[in-house]
Design a protein around this motif. Structure first.
Motif, PDB file in Angstrom:
ATOM      1  N   PRO A  62       0.822  -1.210   0.000  1.00 16.78           N
ATOM      2  CA  PRO A  62       0.000   0.000   0.000  1.00 16.78           C
ATOM      3  C   PRO A  62       0.855   1.258   0.000  1.00 16.78           C
ATOM      4  O   PRO A  62       1.996   1.250   0.464  1.00 16.78           O
ATOM      5  CB  PRO A  62      -0.814  -0.131   1.291  1.00 16.78           C
ATOM      6  CG  PRO A  62      -0.034  -1.060   2.153  1.00 16.78           C
ATOM      7  CD  PRO A  62       0.662  -2.002   1.222  1.00 16.78           C
ATOM      8  N   SER A  82      -3.230   5.048  -2.205  1.00 14.98           N
ATOM      9  CA  SER A  82      -4.192   3.941  -2.063  1.00 14.98           C
ATOM     10  C   SER A  82      -4.898   4.010  -0.707  1.00 14.98           C
ATOM     11  O   SER A  82      -6.103   3.755  -0.615  1.00 14.98           O
ATOM     12  CB  SER A  82      -3.487   2.593  -2.230  1.00 14.98           C
ATOM     13  OG  SER A  82      -2.623   2.310  -1.154  1.00 14.98           O
ATOM     14  N   ARG A  83      -4.154   4.376   0.338  1.00 13.17           N
ATOM     15  CA  ARG A  83      -4.787   4.495   1.659  1.00 13.17           C
ATOM     16  C   ARG A  83      -5.813   5.626   1.670  1.00 13.17           C
ATOM     17  O   ARG A  83      -6.907   5.502   2.250  1.00 13.17           O
ATOM     18  CB  ARG A  83      -3.721   4.754   2.729  1.00 13.17           C
ATOM     19  CG  ARG A  83      -2.771   3.592   2.979  1.00 13.17           C
ATOM     20  CD  ARG A  83      -1.894   3.851   4.193  1.00 13.17           C
ATOM     21  NE  ARG A  83      -0.900   2.795   4.366  1.00 13.17           N
ATOM     22  CZ  ARG A  83       0.370   2.898   3.975  1.00 13.17           C
ATOM     23  NH1 ARG A  83       0.799   4.004   3.387  1.00 13.17           N
ATOM     24  NH2 ARG A  83       1.214   1.896   4.164  1.00 13.17           N
ATOM     25  N   ARG A 101      -9.797   5.057   2.280  1.00 15.94           N
ATOM     26  CA  ARG A 101     -10.412   5.727   3.432  1.00 15.94           C
ATOM     27  C   ARG A 101     -11.566   6.622   2.982  1.00 15.94           C
ATOM     28  O   ARG A 101     -12.634   6.654   3.606  1.00 15.94           O
ATOM     29  CB  ARG A 101      -9.363   6.555   4.163  1.00 15.94           C
ATOM     30  CG  ARG A 101      -9.842   7.095   5.510  1.00 15.94           C
ATOM     31  CD  ARG A 101      -8.711   7.768   6.285  1.00 15.94           C
ATOM     32  NE  ARG A 101      -7.691   6.820   6.685  1.00 15.94           N
ATOM     33  CZ  ARG A 101      -6.462   6.798   6.197  1.00 15.94           C
ATOM     34  NH1 ARG A 101      -6.108   7.671   5.271  1.00 15.94           N
ATOM     35  NH2 ARG A 101      -5.590   5.905   6.606  1.00 15.94           N
ATOM     36  N   VAL A 125      -6.714  -1.764  -0.014  1.00 18.10           N
ATOM     37  CA  VAL A 125      -5.563  -0.865  -0.041  1.00 18.10           C
ATOM     38  C   VAL A 125      -4.428  -1.430  -0.884  1.00 18.10           C
ATOM     39  O   VAL A 125      -3.691  -0.691  -1.558  1.00 18.10           O
ATOM     40  CB  VAL A 125      -5.105  -0.564   1.408  1.00 18.10           C
ATOM     41  CG1 VAL A 125      -4.505  -1.798   2.050  1.00 18.10           C
ATOM     42  CG2 VAL A 125      -4.126   0.583   1.449  1.00 18.10           C
TER      43      VAL A 125
END
Length: 755
Positions: free
Chosen positions: A361, A365-366, A370, A464
């Motif tokens: 990740p 991507s995080r 989220r 992720v």
């Protein structure tokens, strides 16, 4: 003079054959993934159908060298020798670039690579000509058409956005209609779905697959172009009826039929239209040579004086060359292991369920995951509970206990595979009709990613990693363009100044790099086979657990023993490079053991009822293995850091004492390995009893070092390192003995119960 250009032509055609193999290895992902990922048929059947598609596409290919001449540069501004330099630089770059992506198991676009290689090489030669003629840099516009590059960039962005959104939307609708229990629903709506899907694929064949094919009468192509709506309506009615008959009166699976037809269509289109990416440049070079050679015999014009105005027309490829190229592509399709690696990268990103992830990740991507979670929560607040429950019911997956028998399940079901092929066919057909620069690779990949997202294949456990993988692949597409441009420009400049010598040197370098890549790939494949990769879903009974555990422990111990000895030796020799190599080996081992621990959930789920009590044993086994790996890793990293920081070497007596411990450890580990490999487990008890002597030796060395500090030791760094090595060695021995004790107790209990 003629011989030099003949040599260049021979090299170009050899490079073309090589380019075909590396190109097919990368582009096979476009038409194999849906069928292979859904296991619609055996791999052999899928390859046969794809091979027929490739062969037909190659024979029916338009054979026009469009990419090499269509607006990238103006041939009339270049002399024959300059054109040959451009083509040579392009082919060398293309092979190296595509082979690099294959080795990384990442899909990329062969069209983008060839376009930007042509652009880079032609820009380099153009600038050299401008400098030689003392012209302004603004004259570059006379040589190069920059609009084509901008069009390709626009095509990348358009492909990514549209394909992902449309794929996600169509898959959501399809899944809502069929649900994951599609076997029941397909009886009622399967006919219409089959009609739409096969019509889309047929239209794709007519518009994209045989576009401009020299063996197809122009009148037929004009009829298709002028009656698109009529053809679509007729095909929809006919194929809907046929699909419903198949569903109602036969045992054939209509989804399998759609998937196999789609595989054939995409393979045909690939060979029919992308073939020129691989052999077009050598064909254009051959045509250029013929034009110059004819003029040379007639008037004696030199290669440095003959302008290539005649190259602006169509460059027709002989049919026998297309057939030969098609044969090379088919053989590559069957034999290339790199093609399978690229294919499984996309399948892995699109698969349903969890498992080992290829990509790590990142911040982007995080952030996206989220944001998506927050958006879902906001929608849940607004959407009525009744509607939410209904949608959830349609998207609920059937529960199935994973066992050894069904561990090799499809990455996704055939509904999603059919949607992948249908949507990709529609988008590529529409783009071709509207003359928009959509890429087959980009569309195929992003449709697969969109359908996997809406199909809830990217859960909270994997999203992720999957999103990071998508960004890695997309980033690779843009890197393709940049690297292709820069490398081709550099190669063209080197050949321009170095002539024949530079060309030979570049060819030697290319051969060495490809050979190195091949050897490196083989080494990685061997490492994968040798690595500890236990599939916990295959462990059903206690007997299997004991067998796999003993094998697992034996492999870890063998590698730890080897690394420990190497570290002690290289620490004494202050060999930083070898210590760094040991550090990398330990990093891989840490990842492998960590992967094993991450699969505990599936291991427990797969056990039969009589073996559930073995869960605790397996978990503790992995925990002790991790303790052992952490100890040897700490020893290795501290030793590397000590040498890397140029601290004083350990004293001779210290190295000698460590070597004696290493020798005793080697004997201990060898006894353990022989016992476990032979599945006898008879010596384990004696090994456990002998542990006290070894631990006492380590404790004695710790006391000896304390005495040195009080008398002769003057280096705090040496003391820190030496104590660290001894204490971690003690922990390593303790973890090993604890593991053996656990194993012996479990094995003895199992024997008592069994008897």
């Amino acid at each position: 003079m003629e011989q030099f250009y003949i040599f260049m032509l021979v090299v170009l055609f050899v490079l073309a054959i090589t380019d075909l193999t590396v190109g097919v290895s990368n582009d096979a992902v476009n038409f194999l993934n849906s069928a292979v990922g859904s296991k619609a048929a055996s791999l052999k059947t899928i390859l046969i159908i794809a091979s027929i598609g490739v062969a037909v596409g190659a024979i029916f290919s338009s054979g026009l060298m469009e990419v090499a001449r269509k607006g990238i540069f103006n041939p009339g501004q270049f002399y024959f020798d300059e054109i040959m330099i451009i083509f040579m630089a392009v082919m060398i770059t293309d092979i190296l670039l595509l082979d690099l992506f294959n080795s990384l198991a990442l899909p990329t676009s062969t069209t983008v690579s060839i376009v930007f290689e042509l652009l880079g090489a032609s820009v380099a030669i153009s600038i050299l000509k401008i400098i030689k003629a003392n012209d302004a840099i603004g004259a570059l516009g006379n040589y190069i058409n920059g609009d084509k590059a901008a069009e390709i960039i626009f095509g990348i962005l358009l492909s990514v956005v549209i394909a992902f959104i449309v794929g996600a939307f169509v898959q959501w609708i399809s899944r809502f209609i069929f649900s994951f229990h599609y076997e029941k629903r397909i009886k009622y709506v399967g006919g219409i779905f089959g009609g739409i899907a096969i019509t889309a694929i047929t239209y794709f064949i007519l518009i994209k697959g045989i576009k401009g094919a020299s063996v197809i009468p122009q009148s037929f192509l004009d009829f298709i172009d002028g009656n698109k709506l009529l053809i679509v309506a007729f095909c929809f009615v006919v194929f809907t009826g046929i699909s419903q008959i198949i569903i109602s009166f036969t045992k054939l699976n209509i989804l399998k039929i759609i998937i196999l037809i789609g595989t054939f269509a995409l393979a045909l289109a690939f060979a029919g239209n992308d073939l020129v990416n691989f052999i077009g440049v050598p064909i254009a070079a051959y045509q250029s040579y013929e034009l110059w050679h004819g003029a040379y015999q007639a008037s004696g014009v030199l290669p440095t004086e003959y302008t290539m105005n005649s190259l602006s027309g169509q460059v027709e490829t002989p049919t026998y060359m297309l057939i030969l190229a098609g044969l090379v592509m088919v053989v590559t399709l069957w034999l290339s292991k790199k093609a399978r690696s690229v294919m499984y990268t996309e399948i892995n990103l699109a698969r349903s369920g969890e498992g080992s992830e290829k990509f790590q990740p990142n911040f982007l991507s995080r952030f996206i995951v989220r944001a998506s979670v927050n958006l879902n929560q906001a929608i849940a607040v607004v959407l009525p509970d009744e509607i939410q429950q209904r949608i959830e019911k349609r998207f609920s997956k059937p529960e199935s206990k994973r066992t050894k028998k069904n561990a090799d399940e499809p990455a996704f079901d055939m509904v999603r595979a059919a949607v992948n092929l249908m949507v990709a066919s529609i988008l590529i057909s529409m783009a071709t009709s509207l003359k928009l620069p959509l890429s087959t690779t980009y569309v195929s990949f992003m449709v697969a990613m969109g359908t996997s997202l809406s199909d809830k294949a990217w859960g909270r456990e994997s999203a992720v990693y999957r999103v990071a993988g998508v960004f890695n692949v997309i980033g690779g597409w843009f890197i393709t363009a940049i690297v292709a441009f820069v490398a081709a420009a550099i190669f063209a400049t080197v050949i321009y100044y170095g002539k024949g010598i530079a060309l030979v040197v570049l060819l030697i370098i290319a051969v060495l790099l490809i050979t190195r890549s091949f050897l490196s790939y083989k080494k990685k494949e061997k490492e994968k086979e040798a690595a500890i990769q236990i599939d916990r879903t295959s462990l059903i009974t206690i007997n299997e657990i004991i067998s796999d555990s003993s094998d697992n422990i034996s492999k870890v111990i063998r590698r730890i023993s080897k690394v420990y000895g190497e570290v002690v030796d290289n620490l004494g020799l202050q060999d930083l490079n070898k210590l760094k190599k040991s550090k990398k080996q330990l990093s891989k081992l840490e990842d492998e053991v960590d992967t094993l621990k991450s699969d505990i959930f599936y291991f427990i789920k797969s056990l039969d009822e009589s073996s559930v009590d073995a869960s605790k044993f397996y978990i503790l086994t992995l925990d002790y293995l991790q303790d052992m790996v952490q100890s040897i890793s700490y020893i290795t990293k501290n030793s590397y850091s000590h040498v890397n920081n140029n601290h004083k070497n350990l004293k001779f007596n210290q190295i000698r004492d460590l070597k004696r411990i290493d020798e005793r450890l080697e004997v201990l580990f060898e006894r353990i390995k022989v016992d476990l490999d032979g599945n006898t487990f008879e010596d384990i008890g004696f090994i456990i009893e002998d542990k006290k002597e070894l631990l006492d030796n380590v404790s004695a060395l710790i006391q000896k070092q304390i005495d040195r500090i009080r008398s002769t030791e003057t280096s705090p760094k040496n003391t820190k390192l030496y104590f660290s090595l001894l204490l971690e060695t003690k922990d390593l021995i303790t973890a090993t003995i604890n593991l053996l004790t656990l194993f012996k107790e479990f094995h003895d209990d199992y024997k008592r119960i069994k008897s």
